[in-house]
Design a protein around this motif. Structure first.
Motif, short mmCIF file in Angstrom:
data_model
loop_
_atom_site.label_atom_id
_atom_site.label_comp_id
_atom_site.label_asym_id
_atom_site.label_seq_id
_atom_site.Cartn_x
_atom_site.Cartn_y
_atom_site.Cartn_z
N ARG A 74 -7.67 3.02 -8.13
CA ARG A 74 -8.86 3.87 -8.21
C ARG A 74 -9.85 3.29 -9.21
N VAL A 75 -11.12 3.25 -8.79
CA VAL A 75 -12.17 2.70 -9.62
C VAL A 75 -13.30 3.73 -9.69
N ASP A 76 -13.81 4.01 -10.92
CA ASP A 76 -14.93 4.94 -11.05
C ASP A 76 -16.12 4.45 -10.23
N THR A 77 -16.82 5.40 -9.61
CA THR A 77 -17.95 5.06 -8.75
C THR A 77 -18.96 6.20 -8.75
N THR A 78 -20.02 6.03 -7.98
CA THR A 78 -21.05 7.07 -7.85
C THR A 78 -20.66 8.01 -6.71
N PRO A 79 -21.26 9.23 -6.68
CA PRO A 79 -20.98 10.13 -5.56
C PRO A 79 -21.43 9.51 -4.24
N PRO A 80 -20.80 9.90 -3.14
CA PRO A 80 -21.23 9.37 -1.84
C PRO A 80 -22.66 9.82 -1.52
N ALA A 81 -23.31 9.12 -0.60
CA ALA A 81 -24.69 9.45 -0.25
C ALA A 81 -24.78 10.87 0.31
N THR A 82 -23.78 11.30 1.03
CA THR A 82 -23.73 12.67 1.54
C THR A 82 -22.37 13.25 1.21
N THR A 83 -22.35 14.55 0.99
CA THR A 83 -21.09 15.23 0.75
C THR A 83 -20.96 16.38 1.73
N LEU A 84 -19.77 16.84 1.94
CA LEU A 84 -19.54 17.95 2.84
C LEU A 84 -20.02 19.24 2.22
N PRO A 85 -20.51 20.18 3.02
CA PRO A 85 -20.92 21.47 2.47
C PRO A 85 -19.71 22.27 2.02
N PRO A 86 -19.93 23.29 1.19
CA PRO A 86 -18.80 24.12 0.75
C PRO A 86 -18.11 24.77 1.96
N PRO A 87 -16.82 25.05 1.85
CA PRO A 87 -16.10 25.69 2.95
C PRO A 87 -16.77 26.99 3.36
N GLY A 88 -16.82 27.24 4.65
CA GLY A 88 -17.41 28.47 5.16
C GLY A 88 -18.90 28.38 5.43
N MET B 245 0.85 -1.18 0.00
CA MET B 245 0.00 0.00 0.00
C MET B 245 0.89 1.23 0.00
N SER B 246 0.48 2.23 -0.74
CA SER B 246 1.24 3.47 -0.84
C SER B 246 1.11 4.28 0.44
N SER B 247 2.20 4.91 0.86
CA SER B 247 2.15 5.68 2.10
C SER B 247 1.67 7.11 1.88
N ASP B 248 1.43 7.52 0.63
CA ASP B 248 1.00 8.90 0.37
C ASP B 248 -0.51 9.06 0.26
N LEU B 249 -1.28 8.06 0.66
CA LEU B 249 -2.73 8.17 0.64
C LEU B 249 -3.19 9.05 1.80
N PRO B 250 -4.12 9.99 1.53
CA PRO B 250 -4.53 10.92 2.59
C PRO B 250 -5.37 10.29 3.69
N PHE B 251 -6.07 9.19 3.41
CA PHE B 251 -6.93 8.53 4.39
C PHE B 251 -6.73 7.04 4.27
N ASP B 252 -7.18 6.31 5.29
CA ASP B 252 -7.16 4.85 5.18
C ASP B 252 -8.25 4.42 4.22
N PRO B 253 -7.92 3.70 3.16
CA PRO B 253 -8.93 3.26 2.19
C PRO B 253 -9.87 2.24 2.79
N PRO B 254 -11.02 2.02 2.24
CA PRO B 254 -11.52 2.66 1.02
C PRO B 254 -12.18 4.01 1.33
N TYR B 255 -12.13 4.91 0.35
CA TYR B 255 -12.83 6.18 0.44
C TYR B 255 -13.11 6.67 -0.98
N LYS B 256 -14.05 7.61 -1.09
CA LYS B 256 -14.41 8.18 -2.39
C LYS B 256 -13.76 9.54 -2.53
#
Length: 113
Positions: free
Chosen positions: A32-46, A1-12
């Motif tokens: 990386r595999v194409d997928t659908t958007p997550p059920a919820t996404t974070l709101p825009p910054p601010g 596994m690559s050490s430069d991943l920002p989070f522990d996989p799996p993630y979208k």
């Protein structure tokens, strides 16, 4: 596994490309595999998010309805306890009292601008 991943996989992950935004799932092996958007996404910054039920009137919450604009109040320090008792909440970032979603703003009319 690559050490430069920002989070522990799996993630979208959203990737902006010339064809538009696309979503990929990063797997444990770093692929990386194409997928659908997550059920919820974070709101825009601010963006302020305050949808946690709070006490006072039995919980609050708006049953998934679209969020309404918050009503900010001009409450003198001497009257803050009364505003709080009626259900107003303090916004430490803006240093103002406001009426949370699901609380009748009419009872705060003397403090609205």
């Amino acid at each position: 596994m690559s050490s430069d991943l920002p989070f522990d996989p799996p993630y979208k992950l959203a990737i902006d490309s010339p064809a538009g935004k696309r979503w990929v799932e990063v797997r444990a092996d770093g692929s990386r595999v194409d997928t659908t958007p997550p059920a919820t996404t974070l709101p825009p910054p601010g963006t302020r998010v305050d949808n946690a039920p709070r006490g006072g009137n039995g919980g609050g919450g708006n049953g998934g309805a679209p969020a309404k604009a918050q009503v900010f109040l001009n409450v003198p320090f001497a009257e803050k306890d009364e505003a709080k008792r009626l259900g107003a909440r303090w916004d430490p970032t803006r240093k103002k009292w406001y009426v949370p979603n699901g609380v009748d703003a009419e009872q705060f009319s003397r403090w609205t601008a």
